[in-house]
Write an enzyme that holds these catalytic residues in place. Structure first.
Site, PDB file in Angstrom:
ATOM      1  N   SER A  76      11.451 -14.663 -24.983  1.00 19.41           N
ATOM      2  CA  SER A  76      11.086 -16.084 -24.979  1.00 19.41           C
ATOM      3  C   SER A  76      12.315 -16.976 -24.898  1.00 19.41           C
ATOM      4  CB  SER A  76      10.277 -16.420 -26.231  1.00 19.41           C
ATOM      5  OG  SER A  76       9.108 -15.637 -26.301  1.00 19.41           O
ATOM      6  N   ASN A  77      13.387 -16.642 -25.616  1.00 16.59           N
ATOM      7  CA  ASN A  77      14.588 -17.474 -25.622  1.00 16.59           C
ATOM      8  C   ASN A  77      15.398 -17.336 -24.339  1.00 16.59           C
ATOM      9  OD1 ASN A  77      14.921 -18.825 -28.439  1.00 16.59           O
ATOM     10  ND2 ASN A  77      14.178 -16.759 -28.854  1.00 16.59           N
ATOM     11  N   LYS A 195       7.569  -6.066 -32.344  1.00 21.21           N
ATOM     12  CA  LYS A 195       8.290  -7.266 -32.759  1.00 21.21           C
ATOM     13  C   LYS A 195       7.238  -8.294 -33.139  1.00 21.21           C
ATOM     14  CE  LYS A 195      10.927 -11.236 -31.275  1.00 21.21           C
ATOM     15  NZ  LYS A 195      11.336 -12.093 -30.129  1.00 21.21           N
ATOM     16  N   SER A 197       6.621 -12.012 -34.467  1.00 24.07           N
ATOM     17  CA  SER A 197       7.251 -13.313 -34.659  1.00 24.07           C
ATOM     18  C   SER A 197       6.371 -14.299 -35.408  1.00 24.07           C
ATOM     19  CB  SER A 197       7.641 -13.909 -33.291  1.00 24.07           C
ATOM     20  OG  SER A 197       8.588 -13.101 -32.641  1.00 24.07           O
ATOM     21  N   GLY A 221      10.564 -10.974 -36.116  1.00 22.23           N
ATOM     22  CA  GLY A 221      10.830 -11.773 -34.935  1.00 22.23           C
ATOM     23  C   GLY A 221      11.560 -13.059 -35.199  1.00 22.23           C
TER      24      GLY A 221
END
Length: 329
Positions: A76-77, A195, A197, A221
């Site tokens: 996502s980042n 993971k 989040s 996450g």
């Protein structure tokens, strides 16, 4: 740490979970240990919003001094939803060539359809990824129930030449991977972990409890609940804040592993507000701004994401300063 990759099991492409379970007991597959801290690295862009591979390599050179277990690429980042398929693959290829062999490269390969995800997963493996991180498909989230998600991940894991890590990020998708689905999927020989989040420690603890007999590991996450996740059995974290405070987050990891919970708690407290600022509050623009302050290449986001306003930048600086990580402007 010695890396052992789970092997692709012949004949599973059209198989089912029951077949995969038999393969596990026959000893055909092997484990991939994913414990440790990973920054979900950002994608640097130049002024024309094209991927800046030189700055990406410079960031990786600086990160090589931090005791990370590896790197999550095109999560996502990494603004993967704004990159073309070819750009996603080229970024992973660039990272794979730049990092040392002892670092794991985990590539985000999730797409909305199972067919597209399988294709992207195969391309990511060819680009040098040791494992793939597969986000929950969510456009038709109303129909993404246990049956649909188990079918999706099973098809992807059956076809994948590298291990698969489940990825639940409800803040972006509006969809939590159900506990029941995670538990069922943990039995697949090519699915090595999750993971999570979401930040619900009760849920994370339940998944860890219900999968403890499987070769399955859970990664937090976010740095905001890293200590809590370790306390219930998580083995590491994929933390946006590690792009900025990687050494400190790795220190928190070691404090948790060694049982120094009081010191770990003090450090965790100082990470909560900066982490919230560069995730839920200000997002990638805030993360990239903080990276610039700490000597990394953050820079601009790809449109339509906008940079921080002057007021937001001052607020972000104040948060890092009040927790002892920065001086004032």
């Amino acid at each position: 740490m010695h890396l052992v990759r789970r092997l692709r099991v012949p004949g599973l492409v059209t198989g089912c979970l029951k077949t995969a379970r038999r393969s596990r007991t026959s000893g055909i597959s092997a484990n991939l240990d994913i414990r440790g801290i990973y920054p979900p690295i950002t994608t640097p862009f130049n002024q024309n919003e094209q991927v800046d591979y030189n700055k990406l390599e410079e960031n990786l050179n600086k990160y090589s001094k931090v005791p990370f277990r590896g790197f999550v690429v095109q999560g996502s980042n990494g603004e993967y939803v704004y990159l073309t398929s070819e750009e996603r693959i080229e970024v992973v290829k660039s990272v794979s060539k730049s990092v040392t062999k002892d670092k794991l490269v985990i590539a985000g390969s999730g797409c909305e359809s199972s067919i597209a995800t399988i294709h992207m997963t195969e391309r990511m493996a060819e680009a040098g990824a040791h494992a793939v991180l597969v986000v929950t498909p969510s456009y038709y989230r109303g129909r993404m129930d246990n049956r649909a998600l188990i079918q999706h991940y099973t098809q992807v894991a059956n076809a994948s030449p590298v291990p698969v890590i489940l990825y639940s990020v409800p803040g972006n998708t509006g969809l939590d991977l159900p506990v029941e689905a995670a538990v069922t999927l943990s039995q697949h020989p090519n699915i090595v972990g999750l993971k999570d989040s979401g930040g619900d420690i009760t849920r994370i603890a339940l998944i860890i409890h219900k999968t403890q007999k499987e070769d399955f590991q859970v990664l937090a996450g976010s740095a905001g609940f890293l200590l809590a996740a370790y306390s219930v059995g998580a083995v590491g974290g994929v933390c946006a804040l590690a792009n900025v405070l990687g050494t400190q987050i790795c220190q928190l990891e070691q404090l948790c592993i060694s049982g120094q919970w009081e010191k770990a708690k003090d450090l965790q407290y100082r990470l909560i507000e900066p982490n919230t600022a560069v995730t839920r509050q200000m997002g990638i623009a805030g993360l990239k701004q903080a990276m610039d302050w700490f000597g990394y290449h953050g820079g601009k986001c790809r449109s339509p994401l906008c940079p921080l306003s002057e007021l937001e930048a001052k607020q972000l600086n104040s948060i890092f300063t009040s927790n002892g990580w920065l001086s004032h402007f």
